[in-house]
Design a protein around this motif. Structure first.
Motif, PDB file in Angstrom:
ATOM      1  N   LEU A  74     -34.437  24.442  41.735  1.00 57.41           N
ATOM      2  CA  LEU A  74     -33.399  23.793  40.933  1.00 57.41           C
ATOM      3  C   LEU A  74     -33.424  22.277  41.025  1.00 57.41           C
ATOM      4  CD1 LEU A  74     -30.271  26.061  41.610  1.00 57.41           C
ATOM      5  CD2 LEU A  74     -31.719  26.005  39.571  1.00 57.41           C
ATOM      6  N   PHE A  75     -33.789  21.745  42.214  1.00 62.80           N
ATOM      7  CA  PHE A  75     -33.600  20.322  42.465  1.00 62.80           C
ATOM      8  C   PHE A  75     -34.890  19.660  42.943  1.00 62.80           C
ATOM      9  CE2 PHE A  75     -29.382  22.280  43.247  1.00 62.80           C
ATOM     10  CZ  PHE A  75     -28.730  21.714  42.159  1.00 62.80           C
ATOM     11  N   ASN A  76     -34.880  18.315  42.891  1.00 63.00           N
ATOM     12  CA  ASN A  76     -36.037  17.501  43.282  1.00 63.00           C
ATOM     13  C   ASN A  76     -37.304  17.989  42.588  1.00 63.00           C
ATOM     14  OD1 ASN A  76     -37.435  15.443  44.592  1.00 63.00           O
ATOM     15  ND2 ASN A  76     -37.783  16.649  46.441  1.00 63.00           N
ATOM     16  N   ILE A  77     -37.183  18.193  41.287  1.00 65.19           N
ATOM     17  CA  ILE A  77     -38.317  18.688  40.513  1.00 65.19           C
ATOM     18  C   ILE A  77     -38.959  17.597  39.665  1.00 65.19           C
ATOM     19  CG2 ILE A  77     -37.459  21.059  40.416  1.00 65.19           C
ATOM     20  CD1 ILE A  77     -36.344  20.479  37.655  1.00 65.19           C
ATOM     21  N   GLU A  78     -38.250  16.502  39.459  1.00 62.25           N
ATOM     22  CA  GLU A  78     -38.730  15.481  38.534  1.00 62.25           C
ATOM     23  C   GLU A  78     -39.584  14.431  39.239  1.00 62.25           C
ATOM     24  OE1 GLU A  78     -34.827  15.681  35.555  1.00 62.25           O
ATOM     25  OE2 GLU A  78     -35.163  13.920  36.817  1.00 62.25           O
ATOM     26  N   ARG A  79     -40.693  14.072  38.600  1.00 63.87           N
ATOM     27  CA  ARG A  79     -41.567  12.999  39.072  1.00 63.87           C
ATOM     28  C   ARG A  79     -41.331  11.754  38.217  1.00 63.87           C
ATOM     29  NH1 ARG A  79     -42.979  15.362  43.743  1.00 63.87           N
ATOM     30  NH2 ARG A  79     -44.482  17.074  43.547  1.00 63.87           N
ATOM     31  N   PRO A  80     -41.818  10.598  38.660  1.00 62.91           N
ATOM     32  CA  PRO A  80     -41.792   9.426  37.784  1.00 62.91           C
ATOM     33  C   PRO A  80     -42.479   9.702  36.452  1.00 62.91           C
ATOM     34  CG  PRO A  80     -42.276   8.758  40.027  1.00 62.91           C
ATOM     35  CD  PRO A  80     -42.284  10.262  40.023  1.00 62.91           C
TER      36      PRO A  80
END
Length: 362
Positions: A74-80
């Motif tokens: 659910l979380f901390n999935i997005e990269r720059p």
């Protein structure tokens, strides 16, 4: 400063060149280090060459999203993300000085390790106003709540709870041992100094306790990853030792499967070479967030505590490290430790009092 497509390509003051990290002497062996970088680097950097690559602070999900973003959580999935300007590439990382530097080091070291020129990689540290404004998008109604923030929240929060979404985050409220608890997760990374601003923002919104659940590196060679939890109430931050009012007191440290000791704050895994390790041999744990979060809690007059899975060992090579965190055995062991974290927090809440409003605590 407002960043526009044209301004991103203009010469700027304070632009820094990202130095490549020598592979020899790093605490991760070369093949593991390269795998770690491949997981993190944007696919546009891996797929083609660029005349210049600049890393800036900016949370922009309308830009090109990396194909290497995480799935199954659910979380901390997005990269720059990235924007293309001819032969120039702009990488947008969530605004934080540590995160922008860390991601620039990732890119430069990845390019060097794959035999490609890395001298075109630069980074532009975001200003304090820009960093603060990004975190102020967090908006919750808190009234003395305990806020649990970080990793593994989908396993810590009630399975029948409903997540309320905001820009880049989601939260749900529950009662645990007769105490109101808010579980707060971010889709993007809250790396380093960003995490400190999150704690400051939560205190502004009315939190009285913040617990951070995450992963931490260990410096003692005998401790095997993914078998222990870590806690403590001191961190070396920018050369100064910070001590905070610990939510857990001595409760977590007294558990048989919990290690405790001094923590040292590091802005980037890439900086943690053998020389760095030798200079910090007396410390127990390392990560980028715990120190800034504890310092922010001190300034705000609230309690803070961390209870982390020991995820990697810097002093000795074990089969599990930061390059293979999605391996089935690693996931299974961490699931057992998350269960322990849930139980320790619940037991602590059942045996602790709600703190007095700020300014009246004895």
């Amino acid at each position: 400063m407002r960043l526009t497509p044209n301004s991103l390509l203009e010469p700027v003051h304070g632009l820094l060149r990202a130095a490549t990290v020598p592979v020899d002497g790093h605490t991760m062996c070369p093949d593991r280090l390269l795998r770690y970088l491949e997981i993190k680097a944007h696919h546009l950097i891996q797929d083609q060459d660029w005349d210049s690559i600049r890393v800036v602070g900016g949370y922009d999900r309308t830009a090109v999203v990396s194909r290497h973003e995480k799935t199954g959580k659910l979380f901390n999935i997005e990269r720059p993300t990235a924007t293309v300007h001819g032969r120039d590439l702009i990488i947008k990382a969530f605004p934080g000085a540590d995160y922008v530097q860390h991601y620039a080091l990732i890119i430069a070291t990845y390019l060097a390790m794959t035999g490609r020129p890395a001298d075109a990689v630069t980074y532009q540290p975001p200003g304090e106003e820009e960093c603060r404004a990004a975190v102020e998008a967090l908006d919750l109604e808190l009234d003395g709540d305990l806020v649990i923030v970080g990793w593994g929240l989908q396993h810590l929060a009630p399975t029948d709870g409903v997540w309320t979404r905001g820009p880049g985050y989601a939260w749900q409220r529950a009662d645990v041992a007769s105490r109101r608890v808010v579980f707060l997760g971010f889709l993007h990374s809250i790396w380093g100094d960003v995490a400190g601003r999150v704690v400051a923002r939560l205190a502004e919104l009315g939190a009285r306790d913040v617990v951070y659940v995450g992963k931490v590196g260990v410096l003692a060679p005998a401790i095997e990853p993914n078998r222990w939890l870590a806690t403590g109430n001191e961190s070396l931050v920018g050369g100064a030792l910070v001590t905070w009012d610990d939510f857990f007191g001595n409760f977590a440290a007294a558990q048989a499967d919990v290690q405790t000791g001094l923590h040292v704050t590091s802005a980037s895994i890439l900086l943690e070479n053998r020389d760095w390790l030798a200079k910090h041999a007396e410390y127990a744990f390392v990560d980028p967030e715990i120190g800034p979060m504890g310092a922010a809690a001190c300034r705000a007059g609230i309690r803070f505590g961390y209870l982390h899975v020991i995820s990697n060992n810097l002093a000795r090579h074990y089969p599990a490290d930061l390059s293979n965190e999605r391996h089935g055995d690693v996931l299974w062991r961490r699931a057992q430790l998350i269960d322990r974290i849930r139980g320790i927090i619940a037991d602590r809440l059942a045996n602790t009092s709600v703190p007095s409003p700020r300014g009246t605590r004895p």
